[in-house]
Motif scaffolding. Structure first.
Motif, mmCIF file in Angstrom:
data_model
loop_
_atom_site.group_PDB
_atom_site.id
_atom_site.type_symbol
_atom_site.label_atom_id
_atom_site.label_comp_id
_atom_site.label_asym_id
_atom_site.label_seq_id
_atom_site.Cartn_x
_atom_site.Cartn_y
_atom_site.Cartn_z
ATOM 1 N N ALA A 16 -7.770 16.923 -24.500
ATOM 2 C CA ALA A 16 -6.554 17.458 -23.897
ATOM 3 C C ALA A 16 -6.249 18.802 -24.540
ATOM 4 O O ALA A 16 -6.516 18.996 -25.728
ATOM 5 N N PRO A 17 -5.690 19.735 -23.780
ATOM 6 C CA PRO A 17 -5.391 21.048 -24.348
ATOM 7 C C PRO A 17 -4.164 21.059 -25.256
ATOM 8 O O PRO A 17 -3.901 22.050 -25.934
ATOM 9 N N GLN A 53 6.431 9.077 -26.331
ATOM 10 C CA GLN A 53 6.170 8.286 -25.131
ATOM 11 C C GLN A 53 5.900 9.186 -23.939
ATOM 12 O O GLN A 53 5.002 8.910 -23.132
ATOM 13 N N ARG A 54 6.642 10.271 -23.832
ATOM 14 C CA ARG A 54 6.390 11.237 -22.750
ATOM 15 C C ARG A 54 4.988 11.834 -22.882
ATOM 16 O O ARG A 54 4.287 12.024 -21.873
ATOM 17 N N CYS A 55 4.589 12.146 -24.100
ATOM 18 C CA CYS A 55 3.252 12.702 -24.323
ATOM 19 C C CYS A 55 2.182 11.697 -23.923
ATOM 20 O O CYS A 55 1.193 12.043 -23.258
ATOM 21 N N ILE A 192 11.266 20.295 -22.907
ATOM 22 C CA ILE A 192 9.886 20.764 -22.793
ATOM 23 C C ILE A 192 9.257 20.164 -21.539
ATOM 24 O O ILE A 192 9.256 18.943 -21.350
ATOM 25 N N ASP A 193 8.732 21.023 -20.690
ATOM 26 C CA ASP A 193 8.045 20.599 -19.476
ATOM 27 C C ASP A 193 6.575 20.366 -19.830
ATOM 28 O O ASP A 193 5.774 21.309 -19.878
ATOM 29 N N LEU A 194 6.210 19.111 -20.082
ATOM 30 C CA LEU A 194 4.864 18.807 -20.551
ATOM 31 C C LEU A 194 3.811 19.101 -19.491
ATOM 32 O O LEU A 194 2.708 19.559 -19.815
ATOM 33 N N ALA A 195 4.124 18.840 -18.233
ATOM 34 C CA ALA A 195 3.161 19.120 -17.168
ATOM 35 C C ALA A 195 2.849 20.612 -17.105
ATOM 36 O O ALA A 195 1.686 21.021 -16.995
ATOM 37 N N LYS A 196 3.875 21.424 -17.206
ATOM 38 C CA LYS A 196 3.674 22.878 -17.209
ATOM 39 C C LYS A 196 2.900 23.319 -18.444
ATOM 40 O O LYS A 196 2.016 24.176 -18.361
ATOM 41 N N LEU A 197 3.230 22.708 -19.589
ATOM 42 C CA LEU A 197 2.549 23.054 -20.825
ATOM 43 C C LEU A 197 1.055 22.746 -20.731
ATOM 44 O O LEU A 197 0.216 23.534 -21.154
ATOM 45 N N LEU A 198 0.714 21.621 -20.137
ATOM 46 C CA LEU A 198 -0.681 21.252 -19.943
ATOM 47 C C LEU A 198 -1.383 22.241 -19.025
ATOM 48 O O LEU A 198 -2.532 22.634 -19.271
ATOM 49 N N ASP A 199 -0.704 22.647 -17.981
ATOM 50 C CA ASP A 199 -1.300 23.586 -17.023
ATOM 51 C C ASP A 199 -1.550 24.951 -17.647
ATOM 52 O O ASP A 199 -2.521 25.623 -17.309
ATOM 53 N N GLU A 200 -0.656 25.362 -18.548
ATOM 54 C CA GLU A 200 -0.728 26.707 -19.104
ATOM 55 C C GLU A 200 -1.616 26.796 -20.341
ATOM 56 O O GLU A 200 -1.957 27.885 -20.775
#
Length: 201
Positions: A16-17, A53-55, A192-200
């Protein structure tokens, strides 16, 4: 010849990034400043637990980073057992942040999670480029870890409500330094927007 960074001898971790690091939260708090840390660290632990848990829901790996407390013959499970069963001040911290079987753990001998540990190798195998740092102390172990991560070109997120120092002033000063010098994003955990963080990443 296989790339050594891809050869895990049958023990392939997640990829995972982004990775979440939980620093020194499995902690007995049996040190002189321990009473000052207890209440704010318990509050941070609840927020870290939600973030964890979100992660995990987003398939972001979780790495527990912990001092060995001078117990050179111990491993992480022994440190956890000590904090859970020896009647120490930090027992409720360990209870709030029990590691899951699929979490990673790294014991460190000094302040930085990178110094003389396997962390850098683990993060290379995970292919992580962005780190979310949480834990204690904001002005010591978190700061030293963040500095070492920065010089290794990791992007840093250090949620302002998930790190604690010995006083609110020290926490604020450490966060301001990490934001200014280490280019850390200190957005509170729930924002923190985790989905956005993963995308970026």
């Amino acid at each position: 010849m296989a790339n050594t960074s891809d050869d895990l001898h049958g023990n392939a971790p997640d990829s995972a990034p982004v990775a979440l690091l939980i620093i020194d939260m499995i902690n007995d708090l049996e040190f002189p400043e321990g009473p000052d840390f207890l209440a704010p660290t318990l509050a941070a632990a609840d927020r870290i637990a939600r973030l964890k848990q979100r992660c995990k829901d987003a398939s972001i790996p979780v790495v527990y980073i912990n001092d060995n407390f001078g117990r050179w013959r111990s491993d992480f499970r022994e440190v956890l057992d000590h904090c859970l069963h020896d009647g120490v001040r930090g027992q409720p911290l360990a209870e709030r942040l029990l590691p899951d079987d699929d979490d990673y753990s790294v014991l460190k001998p000094k302040h930085s999670a990178f110094f003389a540990t396997t962390l850098e190798t683990l993060l290379a195998y995970l292919k992580a480029k962005t780190l979310i740092l949480t834990g204690i102390s904001a002005d010591a172990c978190v700061l030293f870890t963040a500095s070492d991560a920065y010089v290794r070109d990791f992007s840093l997120y250090i949620p302002s409500d998930c790190v604690v120092a010995g006083s609110p002033v020290h926490t604020e000063e450490a966060l301001a330094f990490m934001k200014r010098v280490l280019k850390a994003d200190i957005t509170p955990a729930d924002e923190i927007d985790l989905a956005k963080l993963l995308d970026e990443s």
